[in-house]
Design an enzyme around this catalytic site. Structure first.
Site, short mmCIF file in Angstrom:
data_model
loop_
_atom_site.label_atom_id
_atom_site.label_comp_id
_atom_site.label_asym_id
_atom_site.label_seq_id
_atom_site.Cartn_x
_atom_site.Cartn_y
_atom_site.Cartn_z
N GLU A 278 0.83 -1.21 0.00
CA GLU A 278 0.00 0.00 0.00
C GLU A 278 0.86 1.26 0.00
O GLU A 278 0.75 2.09 0.90
CB GLU A 278 -0.90 0.02 1.25
CG GLU A 278 -1.82 -1.16 1.39
CD GLU A 278 -2.54 -1.19 2.75
OE1 GLU A 278 -2.10 -0.47 3.68
OE2 GLU A 278 -3.52 -1.92 2.86
N PRO A 279 1.72 1.45 -0.99
CA PRO A 279 2.55 2.65 -0.98
C PRO A 279 1.75 3.89 -1.37
O PRO A 279 0.89 3.82 -2.24
CB PRO A 279 3.61 2.35 -2.05
CG PRO A 279 2.91 1.46 -3.02
CD PRO A 279 1.95 0.63 -2.21
N ARG A 281 3.06 7.76 -0.31
CA ARG A 281 4.04 8.84 -0.43
C ARG A 281 5.11 8.55 -1.48
O ARG A 281 5.47 9.42 -2.26
CB ARG A 281 4.71 9.03 0.95
CG ARG A 281 5.58 10.25 1.05
CD ARG A 281 6.34 10.26 2.39
NE ARG A 281 5.48 10.06 3.53
CZ ARG A 281 4.91 11.05 4.21
NH1 ARG A 281 5.13 12.30 3.89
NH2 ARG A 281 4.12 10.78 5.24
N CYS A 346 -3.22 34.03 9.68
CA CYS A 346 -3.06 34.64 10.99
C CYS A 346 -2.78 33.59 12.06
O CYS A 346 -3.58 33.37 12.98
CB CYS A 346 -4.29 35.46 11.33
SG CYS A 346 -4.60 36.66 10.03
N GLU A 347 -1.67 32.88 11.92
CA GLU A 347 -1.20 31.87 12.87
C GLU A 347 0.32 31.86 12.76
O GLU A 347 0.84 31.84 11.64
CB GLU A 347 -1.65 30.46 12.48
CG GLU A 347 -3.12 30.26 12.39
CD GLU A 347 -3.66 29.30 13.43
OE1 GLU A 347 -2.87 28.77 14.24
OE2 GLU A 347 -4.87 29.11 13.44
N TYR A 375 0.32 14.09 0.47
CA TYR A 375 -0.17 14.76 1.67
C TYR A 375 -0.06 16.28 1.53
O TYR A 375 0.26 16.98 2.48
CB TYR A 375 0.55 14.23 2.93
CG TYR A 375 0.45 12.72 3.02
CD1 TYR A 375 -0.76 12.13 3.38
CD2 TYR A 375 1.51 11.90 2.67
CE1 TYR A 375 -0.89 10.74 3.42
CE2 TYR A 375 1.39 10.51 2.69
CZ TYR A 375 0.20 9.93 3.07
OH TYR A 375 0.08 8.57 3.10
C1 LIG Z 1 -1.44 6.10 5.05
C2 LIG Z 1 -1.52 4.65 4.80
C3 LIG Z 1 -0.72 4.06 3.82
C4 LIG Z 1 0.26 4.82 2.99
O1 LIG Z 1 1.35 5.30 3.69
P1 LIG Z 1 2.56 5.98 2.89
O2 LIG Z 1 3.50 6.38 3.95
O3 LIG Z 1 2.01 7.14 2.15
O4 LIG Z 1 3.13 4.96 1.98
C5 LIG Z 1 -0.86 2.71 3.60
N1 LIG Z 1 -1.74 1.96 4.30
C6 LIG Z 1 -2.52 2.50 5.26
C7 LIG Z 1 -3.47 1.63 6.00
C8 LIG Z 1 -2.43 3.85 5.55
O5 LIG Z 1 -3.20 4.37 6.50
#
Ligand SMILES: *Cc1c(COP(=O)(O)O)cnc(C)c1O
Length: 421
Positions: A278-279, A281, A346-347, A375
């Site tokens: 699940e990549p 970033r 304004c922070e 992100y």
């Molecule tokens: C956020 C998330 C990811 C992705 O994370 P990265 O750091 O963007 O690769 C994968 N799996 C789950 C369950 C997440 O919450």
């Protein structure tokens, strides 16, 4: 490796001149490079291609960048989607990601969201609590469906990343403590509408050390064997995402996809199960920049401030995580300065860089916040009643606005005076 390069004295995204683009779309805006995104996805996909049963699924973590054009670009390359809300599920489907490549994660999916996933016929729900097992069983039963689930464990490892993006520690809200996994599996197996067939873990984001991930993966393997010995049939193991990206040109880069794949190969040697990744970033981070114009510069008591027209509502990471983004002039400067780069909000938290050695930019100059593809826009808000930042996708010499800047009048139209006013 990315496709944002200086050419003829000006930064380009692939073959598109960013200064010319800024004239057309106005600032601030996000700009994504298709070629960079495609390259990162294929590098990752190819690195893990032979692992597990030889047919791994790479499910892009949609929350990193849910733009429809981004998802459609990845869908064409065979990417699946890891979604964490009904909204993300709808986007993945709209982008052309087949349900058979969609996995639904998240610690608090609502009944309506679970139902949407069941209706779409997605590959797998990653269930994160005993309560969710029963909820999903009820929802599936009401629809006369049988769904395949993985149980996300909390592996109780320290991912050694920023606290706000660490998800694998024993006290994190995510997953089921791994000691309770056998009981949770038995609970799920007792529901006729659920088929527990997998295990999942995701220990955190922007990981720069592979050892904690390896520990988590080995734990998943041990647990899978234990479950099989207890009579369950395991099909898939989801090892999550989290691989870090280089945010600073002056620091050593995190492990590469090849390093990561070598570690996974070692940790999963001889596994008969399908692997899922699940990549987020690492696919899109370096594929995006945020382009902003310097409104003015000013001198404080001791600091030199550069005030830009982007703000924390457009790019929250520096404010939320103290994150570093390289800030480069779109027209490179030889003169250097030491400056604090801030937005107009304004922070005091609306600060992108504190006393940083950087190129000396002046009012009217353009700057690019690098590595803003993940992100970035997805965390944007309209705080201070600022319009949502638009997104532009580039492919070669072509570009397209892939998310509009909403207009103040349209934003105002969402509000209403209460009847008594
Ligand atoms: C956020 C998330 C990811 C992705 O994370 P990265 O750091 O963007 O690769 C994968 N799996 C789950 C369950 C997440 O919450």
């Amino acid at each position: 490796m990315d496709h944002f390069q200086i050419r003829d004295g000006v930064m380009h995204a692939e073959d598109v001149n960013l200064a010319a683009l800024a004239k057309q779309v106005g600032t601030p805006f996000y700009c994504y490079s298709s070629a960079t995104m495609e390259r990162h996805f294929t590098v990752f996909r190819d690195a893990v291609a032979g692992l597990g049963d030889g047919n791994p699924l790479v499910a892009f973590a949609v929350k990193a960048n849910p733009n429809l054009a981004v998802l459609a670009t990845l869908a064409r390359l065979g990417a699946g989607a890891d979604v964490v809300s009904g909204g993300e599920l709808a986007r993945a489907l709209a982008a052309g990601m087949p349900a058979s490549r969609i996995v639904f994660s998240g610690v608090g999916k609502t009944r309506a969201e679970l139902a949407a996933g069941v209706e779409a016929g997605i590959l797998q729900f990653n269930v994160e609590s005993e309560a969710e097992i029963d909820m999903l069983a009820e929802v599936a039963a009401a629809k006369g469906a049988t769904v395949e689930i993985a149980i996300r464990i909390n592996p109780a490892v320290d991912p050694k990343t920023h606290g706000k993006i660490s998800t694998g520690g024993a006290d994190a809200k995510f997953g089921i403590p791994w000691e309770r996994l056998p009981a949770a599996f038995a609970q799920a197996a007792a529901h006729p509408n659920l088929r527990p067939v997998g295990l999942a873990a995701h220990i955190g984001s922007q990981l720069t050390k592979l050892e904690p991930v390896e520990d988590a993966i080995r734990k998943l393997g041990d647990l899978a064997r234990q479950l099989e010995a207890a009579g369950h049939q395991i099909k898939r193991i989801d090892v999550g995402g989290g691989l870090g990206v280089p945010y600073r040109r002056d620091q050593a880069p995190p492990p590469s996809p090849a390093d990561y794949a070598a570690m996974v190969a070692r940790a999963t040697e001889g596994w008969p199960w399908r692997l899922m990744f699940e990549p987020g970033r690492m696919i899109v981070g370096n594929a995006g920049v945020l382009v902003s114009e310097v409104i003015l510069t000013k001198e404080g008591a001791s600091k030199h401030f550069i005030v830009v027209d982007a703000a924390m509502n457009d790019l929250l990471r520096p404010s939320l995580y103290n994150a570093w983004h390289d800030i480069l002039a779109v027209h490179p400067k030889t003169a250097r300065t030491r400056a604090t780069v801030v937005g107009p909000i304004c922070e005091t938290g609306d600060t992108f860089a504190e006393d940083r050695e950087m190129e000396d930019v002046a009012a009217g100059d353009l700057v690019a916040f690098m590595t803003a593809g993940a992100y970035g826009a997805t965390m944007a808000s309209t705080y201070n009643s600022r319009p949502l930042v638009p997104e532009v996708m580039v492919k070669g010499a072509e570009w397209a606005i892939v998310s509009q800047r909403n207009q103040p009048a349209a934003m105002l139209a969402l509000d209403a005076k209460a009847p008594w006013l």
